[in-house]
Design a protein around this motif. Structure first.
Motif, PDB file in Angstrom:
ATOM      1  N   ALA A   1      -6.082  -2.036   2.789  1.00  0.00           N
ATOM      2  CA  ALA A   1      -5.784  -0.675   2.321  1.00  0.00           C
ATOM      3  C   ALA A   1      -6.802   0.312   2.859  1.00  0.00           C
ATOM      4  O   ALA A   1      -6.456   1.415   3.316  1.00  0.00           O
ATOM      5  N   MET A   2      -8.082  -0.069   2.820  1.00  0.00           N
ATOM      6  CA  MET A   2      -9.122   0.791   3.381  1.00  0.00           C
ATOM      7  C   MET A   2      -8.915   0.967   4.882  1.00  0.00           C
ATOM      8  O   MET A   2      -9.053   2.079   5.423  1.00  0.00           O
TER       9      MET A   2
ATOM     10  N   VAL B   1       0.858  -1.177   0.000  1.00  0.00           N
ATOM     11  CA  VAL B   1       0.000   0.000   0.000  1.00  0.00           C
ATOM     12  C   VAL B   1       0.895   1.228   0.000  1.00  0.00           C
ATOM     13  O   VAL B   1       1.875   1.307   0.746  1.00  0.00           O
ATOM     14  N   ILE B   2       0.552   2.185  -0.871  1.00  0.00           N
ATOM     15  CA  ILE B   2       1.307   3.433  -0.958  1.00  0.00           C
ATOM     16  C   ILE B   2       0.513   4.515  -0.249  1.00  0.00           C
ATOM     17  O   ILE B   2      -0.654   4.769  -0.583  1.00  0.00           O
ATOM     18  N   ASP B   3       1.110   5.145   0.753  1.00  0.00           N
ATOM     19  CA  ASP B   3       0.399   6.156   1.535  1.00  0.00           C
ATOM     20  C   ASP B   3       0.463   7.513   0.844  1.00  0.00           C
ATOM     21  O   ASP B   3       1.127   7.662  -0.203  1.00  0.00           O
ATOM     22  N   PRO B   4      -0.209   8.541   1.362  1.00  0.00           N
ATOM     23  CA  PRO B   4      -0.228   9.853   0.689  1.00  0.00           C
ATOM     24  C   PRO B   4       1.141  10.509   0.538  1.00  0.00           C
ATOM     25  O   PRO B   4       1.308  11.387  -0.311  1.00  0.00           O
ATOM     26  N   ARG B   5       2.123  10.076   1.324  1.00  0.00           N
ATOM     27  CA  ARG B   5       3.479  10.633   1.188  1.00  0.00           C
ATOM     28  C   ARG B   5       4.325   9.857   0.185  1.00  0.00           C
ATOM     29  O   ARG B   5       5.494  10.192  -0.030  1.00  0.00           O
ATOM     30  N   GLY B   6       3.755   8.805  -0.399  1.00  0.00           N
ATOM     31  CA  GLY B   6       4.493   7.999  -1.361  1.00  0.00           C
ATOM     32  C   GLY B   6       5.283   6.862  -0.742  1.00  0.00           C
ATOM     33  O   GLY B   6       5.998   6.148  -1.451  1.00  0.00           O
TER      34      GLY B   6
END
Length: 424
Positions: A271-272, A247-252
Motif C-alpha cells: 500500500a505504501m 488497496v483503495i486509492d484516493p478516487r475510491g
C-alpha cells in the motif's frame, strides 16, 4: 557520469572497483566498501550523485527493505532505477547504489532511521516514505520518540512530499511538518510503543487491535481511529486505505494486491509502495503488475534446501518484526529460531521478553544462535517446549525432512544466508 566533476568521477570509479574486488574475493556484496572509498575521496559525493534524479527515501523500523524493493520494481515501469537492494542503508550504501546506476533518472533508497535527516538534507529527495516506528536496538538507536522528533525537524521547511502511515501516531506526528503529505492507512498491529500522544504526552484512545486494514469499509477507514484525550492530535484522514487484500486509492477505486510476498505486513508495504509510485505519476494499473513479480527481498521469504529439508527464511529483528514473522509461519511446521546480539542487532536482548512466543506452543521448536540461551530462557518462561542446538547445521538436522520455517534476527539471518550463497 560526464556531468560529475573530475574528482567525483575518480571517487566513483575507485569505489566501484573496491566493490567489485569485495565481491570477487567473497568478502561481501560490495554495497558498503565501495561507498566508503568514494566518500573518503570526495566527502560530497552523495550530493553530487543525487543531483538531477528524482529520489524517494524509505525509512521505518520494519519493512523498509521490502518496501524499497517494491517501489523500485514499480518505478522500473518508468525507466532505470538506482536502489540499494541489499539493505546497505547508510550514506556509504547510498553512494554505491547511485554510482552503480549512474544514468538512472530515478532512485529509491532505503535509509536507516537515524540517518534520514542527514540523507534528506544531502540528497534533496523529492519523496520520503515513512511507515512505522517501534523500539529497536535501544542501546544504540535511542528512544523512538527522539527519532520521530528528528524526522519532524528534518521535514520542516523542506519541499519534500511525505508518504506517511497515518495509523502509526509517531509517524503521523513526525510527518505533519512536511510541506505536502499523502496519508496511507496501512495499519499498525504492534502498538506497545504508541499508547501516548507524542504532542502532549496524554493517553491515546485506540480501536481494538486488528480492526485496521482487515475487512473494514471505506467509511470506517476514513474516520479518526485514534485520538489524544488531552489535545487535538488525532489520526489524519487517509488518502489511501489498505482494506484486507485490497488497496483503495484516493478516487475510491479498489485494487486487489495478489502479492507473492506473504502476510499482512507485506500488504501494508505494498500500500505504501503504490502511494509512492503515484507520487511519481505512476498509476496502480501499471504499478501493481510490477509489485506482483517480487518473490524475495534480500533473502527474506527465500526457500532453500538442505538434506531433505525445505527451509523458508524469515527475518525478525525486534518485537514488531517477530509479530509479523509469526503471522506468515505455518503452524503445522517445525520452526528454527536463531538469535544473535552483535552490534547490528543491538547488544541488549531484553526485547525478547516483549515477544509473545506462546503462539509457538504445539509445534516443534529448535533454538540456535549466539544468544540461544537467552532465547531458551524466554521460551521456558513462556511454557514453549524446545530443543537447544549449538549450530544452525545441528538445528537443521534436528527437524524431520520436509518443510521448515526459519526465523532469525539480523546477523543470524545473514549468517544463514551466507551458508546458502547469500540467496536473494
Amino acid at each position: 557520469m560526464s556531468q560529475l566533476p573530475l574528482r567525483a568521477q575518480l571517487a566513483t570509479a575507485l569505489g566501484r572497483t573496491a566493490a567489485t574486488l569485495s565481491r570477487a574475493t567473497g568478502r561481501g556484496d560490495g554495497s558498503v566498501i565501495g561507498g566508503r572509498i568514494g566518500l573518503m575521496l570526495d566527502p560530497d559525493l552523495l550530493r553530487k550523485l543525487a543531483a538531477h534524479r528524482k529520489l524517494a527515501l524509505v525509512s521505518a523500523t520494519n519493512g523498509k527493505t521490502t518496501t524499497t524493493r517494491l517501489i523500485a520494481a514499480a518505478l522500473q515501469e518508468l525507466g532505470e532505477v538506482a536502489t540499494n537492494a541489499f539493505g546497505a542503508n547508510m550514506p556509504a550504501g547510498h553512494v554505491t547504489a547511485l554510482a552503480s546506476a549512474k544514468n538512472a533518472p530515478y532512485g529509491v533508497l532505503e535509509v536507516d532511521e537515524k540517518y534520514l535527516p542527514e540523507v534528506l538534507d544531502t540528497t534533496g529527495a523529492q519523496v520520503v516514505c515513512l511507515m512505522n516506528l517501534s523500539r529497536d536496538q535501544m542501546d544504540r538507536a535511542a528512544e523512538i520518540w527522539l527519532l520521530a522528533q528528528k524526522w519532524r525537524r528534518a521535514l520542516s521547511g523542506k519541499p519534500a512530499h511525505a508518504i506517511a502511515n497515518c495509523d502509526d501516531p509517531l509517524v503521523a506526528w513526525a510527518a505533519s511538518t512536511a510541506a505536502r503529505v499523502t496519508w496511507v492507512a496501512a495499519g499498525q498491529r504492534w502498538r506497545e510503543d504508541s499508547w501516548c500522544c507524542p504532542e502532549c504526552g496524554g493517553p491515546l484512545d485506540r480501536p481494538e487491535p486488528g480492526t485496521i486494514g482487515q475487512g473494514i469499509g471505506v467509511s470506517s477507514a476514513a474516520g479518526a481511529m485514534w485520538a489524544c484525550r488531552e489535545c487535538t492530535f488525532h489520526r489524519p484522514e487517509p488518502n489511501w486505505v489498505l482494506d484486507g487484500e485490497e488497496v483503495i486509492d484516493p478516487r475510491g477505486t479498489r485494487w486487489r494486491l495478489d502479492l507473492q510476498l506473504p502476510g499482512q505486513a507485506n500488504r501494508s508495504n505494498a500500500a505504501m509502495a503504490l502511494a509512492v509510485a503515484a507520487a511519481f505519476g505512476l498509476e496502480p494499473a501499471r504499478a501493481l503488475p510490477r509489485l506482483r513479480t517480487v518473490t524475495s527481498v534480500a533473502g527474506r521469504y527465500t526457500t532453500v534446501e538442505r538434506d531433505g529439508r525445505v527451509l523458508r527464511l524469515l527475518l525478525a529483528k525486534n518485537p514488531a518484526g517477530w509479530l509479523e514473522a509469526f503471522d506468515v509461519t505455518d503452524p503445522a511446521l517445525p520452526v528454527i529460531l536463531s538469535v544473535n546480539a552483535q552490534v547490528p542487532d543491538g547488544r541488549d536482548t531484553s526485547w525478547l521478553w516483549d515477544v509473545d512466543y506462546g503462539v509457538l506452543k504445539g509445534r516443534p521448536v529448535v533454538v540456535t544462535g549466539e544468544r540461544r540461551l537467552d532465547l531458551a530462557l524466554r521460551l521456558h518462561v513462556a511454557g514453549v517446549p524446545f530443543q537447544l542446538c549449538d549450530s544452525f547445521g545441528e538445528a537443521v538436522s534436528a527437524v524431520p525432512a520436509g518443510r521448515v520455517d526459519v526465523i532469525a534476527n539480523y546477523t543470524a539471518f545473514q549468517q544463514i544466508r551466507a551458508e546458502f550463497g547469500r540467496a536473494v
